[in-house]
Design a protein around this motif. Structure first.
Motif, PDB file in Angstrom:
ATOM      1  N   ARG A  49       0.850  -1.176   0.000  1.00  0.00           N
ATOM      2  CA  ARG A  49       0.000   0.000   0.000  1.00  0.00           C
ATOM      3  C   ARG A  49       0.891   1.233   0.000  1.00  0.00           C
ATOM      4  NH1 ARG A  49      -1.077   3.726   3.095  1.00  0.00           N
ATOM      5  NH2 ARG A  49      -2.933   4.723   3.824  1.00  0.00           N
ATOM      6  N   THR A  51       2.220   4.857   0.537  1.00  0.00           N
ATOM      7  CA  THR A  51       1.865   5.859   1.539  1.00  0.00           C
ATOM      8  C   THR A  51       2.451   7.233   1.217  1.00  0.00           C
ATOM      9  OG1 THR A  51       3.776   5.244   2.894  1.00  0.00           O
ATOM     10  CG2 THR A  51       1.680   4.144   3.373  1.00  0.00           C
ATOM     11  N   VAL A  52       3.338   7.287   0.219  1.00  0.00           N
ATOM     12  CA  VAL A  52       3.994   8.538  -0.142  1.00  0.00           C
ATOM     13  C   VAL A  52       3.954   8.705  -1.655  1.00  0.00           C
ATOM     14  CG1 VAL A  52       6.180   9.797  -0.144  1.00  0.00           C
ATOM     15  CG2 VAL A  52       5.564   8.389   1.832  1.00  0.00           C
ATOM     16  N   GLU A  53       3.638   9.919  -2.086  1.00  0.00           N
ATOM     17  CA  GLU A  53       3.749  10.249  -3.501  1.00  0.00           C
ATOM     18  C   GLU A  53       4.677  11.451  -3.627  1.00  0.00           C
ATOM     19  OE1 GLU A  53       0.017  11.368  -5.277  1.00  0.00           O
ATOM     20  OE2 GLU A  53      -0.554  12.602  -3.585  1.00  0.00           O
ATOM     21  N   GLY A  67      -5.662   8.831  -0.156  1.00  0.00           N
ATOM     22  CA  GLY A  67      -5.166   8.116   1.013  1.00  0.00           C
ATOM     23  C   GLY A  67      -3.667   8.161   1.219  1.00  0.00           C
ATOM     24  N   MET A  68      -2.946   9.031   0.519  1.00  0.00           N
ATOM     25  CA  MET A  68      -1.504   9.133   0.711  1.00  0.00           C
ATOM     26  C   MET A  68      -1.219   9.830   2.049  1.00  0.00           C
ATOM     27  SD  MET A  68       0.226   7.891  -1.824  1.00  0.00           S
ATOM     28  CE  MET A  68      -0.948   6.619  -2.235  1.00  0.00           C
ATOM     29  N   ASP A  69      -0.291   9.269   2.822  1.00  0.00           N
ATOM     30  CA  ASP A  69       0.114   9.890   4.083  1.00  0.00           C
ATOM     31  C   ASP A  69       0.936  11.142   3.830  1.00  0.00           C
ATOM     32  OD1 ASP A  69      -1.129   7.807   5.399  1.00  0.00           O
ATOM     33  OD2 ASP A  69       0.718   6.709   5.801  1.00  0.00           O
ATOM     34  N   VAL A  70       1.720  11.126   2.751  1.00  0.00           N
ATOM     35  CA  VAL A  70       2.595  12.247   2.413  1.00  0.00           C
ATOM     36  C   VAL A  70       2.508  12.511   0.915  1.00  0.00           C
ATOM     37  CG1 VAL A  70       4.979  13.078   2.379  1.00  0.00           C
ATOM     38  CG2 VAL A  70       4.208  11.644   4.268  1.00  0.00           C
ATOM     39  N   SER A  71       2.309  13.769   0.549  1.00  0.00           N
ATOM     40  CA  SER A  71       2.337  14.198  -0.854  1.00  0.00           C
ATOM     41  C   SER A  71       3.375  15.307  -0.966  1.00  0.00           C
ATOM     42  CB  SER A  71       0.973  14.713  -1.305  1.00  0.00           C
ATOM     43  OG  SER A  71       0.030  13.668  -1.362  1.00  0.00           O
TER      44      SER A  71
END
Length: 75
Positions: A49, A51-53, A67-71
Motif C-alpha cells: 500500500r 503511503t507517499v507520492e 489516502g496518501m500519508d505524504v504528498s
C-alpha cells in the motif's frame, strides 16, 4: 544522481540488477532511511500500500491517488 540545483551533491543513489541492468531501488541520500523500491521488481504487489507520492508538481491532472500519508511537490 545530483539534484536540480546544478551542484555536485549526490541526492539519490540508484541501484540496478547486476545481470540485466533493470532499476531495483533508489536510495534517497538526504532522507536517511527512505528507500524507493521499484514496484516492477515485486512478484506479488497485493500486500503493498503506497503511503507517499513524490514529484506531485509534475503529476498529470487526471492522476488521483487518495489516502496518501505524504504528498510532496518534489522528492
Amino acid at each position: 544522481d545530483t539534484g536540480d540545483d546544478g551542484g555536485d551533491t549526490v541526492y539519490v543513489r540508484r541501484r540496478f540488477c547486476g545481470s540485466c541492468g533493470s532499476p531495483i531501488v533508489s536510495d534517497l541520500v538526504e532522507s536517511a532511511g527512505i528507500i524507493a523500491v521499484k514496484a516492477g521488481t515485486l512478484d506479488d504487489t497485493s500486500g503493498v500500500r503506497p503511503t507517499v507520492e513524490a514529484w506531485c508538481e509534475r503529476k498529470q491532472p487526471w492522476v488521483d491517488l487518495p489516502g496518501m500519508d505524504v504528498s510532496l511537490d518534489r522528492e
